[in-house]
Design a protein around this motif. Structure first.
Motif, PDB file in Angstrom:
ATOM      1  N   ASN A  95      14.774  77.780   3.397  1.00  0.00           N
ATOM      2  CA  ASN A  95      14.809  76.351   3.708  1.00  0.00           C
ATOM      3  C   ASN A  95      16.194  75.812   3.368  1.00  0.00           C
ATOM      4  N   ALA A  96      16.943  75.444   4.404  1.00  0.00           N
ATOM      5  CA  ALA A  96      18.293  74.908   4.175  1.00  0.00           C
ATOM      6  C   ALA A  96      18.194  73.401   3.976  1.00  0.00           C
ATOM      7  N   LEU A  97      18.569  72.953   2.789  1.00  0.00           N
ATOM      8  CA  LEU A  97      18.420  71.534   2.436  1.00  0.00           C
ATOM      9  C   LEU A  97      19.760  70.807   2.484  1.00  0.00           C
ATOM     10  N   PRO A  98      19.745  69.544   2.922  1.00  0.00           N
ATOM     11  CA  PRO A  98      20.975  68.736   2.847  1.00  0.00           C
ATOM     12  C   PRO A  98      21.349  68.484   1.389  1.00  0.00           C
ATOM     13  N   GLU A  99      22.602  68.108   1.175  1.00  0.00           N
ATOM     14  CA  GLU A  99      23.031  67.823  -0.199  1.00  0.00           C
ATOM     15  C   GLU A  99      22.297  66.622  -0.765  1.00  0.00           C
TER      16      GLU A  99
END
Ligand code: SF4
Length: 234
Positions: A95-99
């Motif tokens: 899961n690639a999460l925003p900063e």
């Protein structure tokens, strides 16, 4: 091929394979990618369906799957991701999460940035997390098809992703809608329930609308705005 391969080596690999696999089947393309890159490869999915994941799992059961967890997804999309994780128990979902969380972004840029500046919102919540995740791999695999949009008409089976600096494999680039639907139904592939409700191209909830019968499926993305792409496949 390892993560230590230089950019020039990877570019040469993409160019050579691009020529040799120009007319390859999805399975042939995936088999080449897995044999060449192994764990140094990740399959992207927006969880509209699991066709690409199903194809990849047949070649590499423990394949890594990239999901851009923007914080703006429909509950059905998150549910599809979780169902995919159950149906294909050996895959590794990344899961690639925003900063920033949505609340943090709202506080810095104001609420509903997606309505006022969708390019900025997509950059923060999709493009940057994608780039950061892909930096850990030498190859990514996408479900982009030539029939998706005129801008995708020349999508190669194997190419070089200049923006992100890695090999990009598009195993189903040449598939027609009929071929796609046939694979989906013959194999009982998981599909986001929103597709059955008329959402034919699913992205973040604020930027996805139902598509009128017979209309271009991507017309439901950023409806009413000039934007047509996230900036992920440019
Ligand atoms: Fe933001 Fe919409 Fe882009 Fe999602 S699709 S990141 S909500 S602008």
């Amino acid at each position: 091929m390892t993560a230590a391969a230089s950019t020039e080596q990877l570019k040469a690999t993409a160019a050579e394979a691009g020529r040799r696999l120009a007319d390859a089947s999805a399975e042939e393309a995936l088999r080449w990618a897995v044999e060449r890159f192994g764990d140094d490869l990740i399959v992207a999915s927006n969880m509209q369906d699991a066709v690409l994941i199903d194809l990849a799992v047949k070649v590499k059961p423990d394949v890594s799957v990239l999901f851009l967890d923007t914080g703006y997804h429909f509950a059905e999309t998150i549910g599809t991701r979780d169902a995919v994780d159950t149906v294909y128990p050996h895959i590794r979902i990344v899961n690639a999460l925003p900063e920033q969380t949505v609340a943090e972004q709202d506080s810095e840029y104001g609420p509903k940035l997606h309505d006022r500046d969708p390019n900025k919102c997509c950059h923060l919540r999709k493009v940057v997390p994608l780039r950061a995740t892909l930096a850990r791999y030498s190859c990514w695999v996408t479900g982009v098809r030539r029939v998706d949009a005129p801008t995708r008409a020349n999508t190669p089976i194997v190419g070089w992703d200049e923006r992100n600096g890695l090999v990009k494999v598009n195993p189903i680039a040449a598939w027609t809608d009929e071929e796609f639907d046939d694979y989906l139904s013959r194999n009982g592939i998981l599909q986001n329930p929103l597709v059955g409700e008329g959402y034919l191209s699913i992205g973040c909830a604020p930027c996805t609308a139902k598509v009128a019968p017979g209309a271009d499926p991507r017309s439901g993305r950023w409806a009413g705005q000039s934007k047509t792409e996230c900036g992920l496949h440019g």
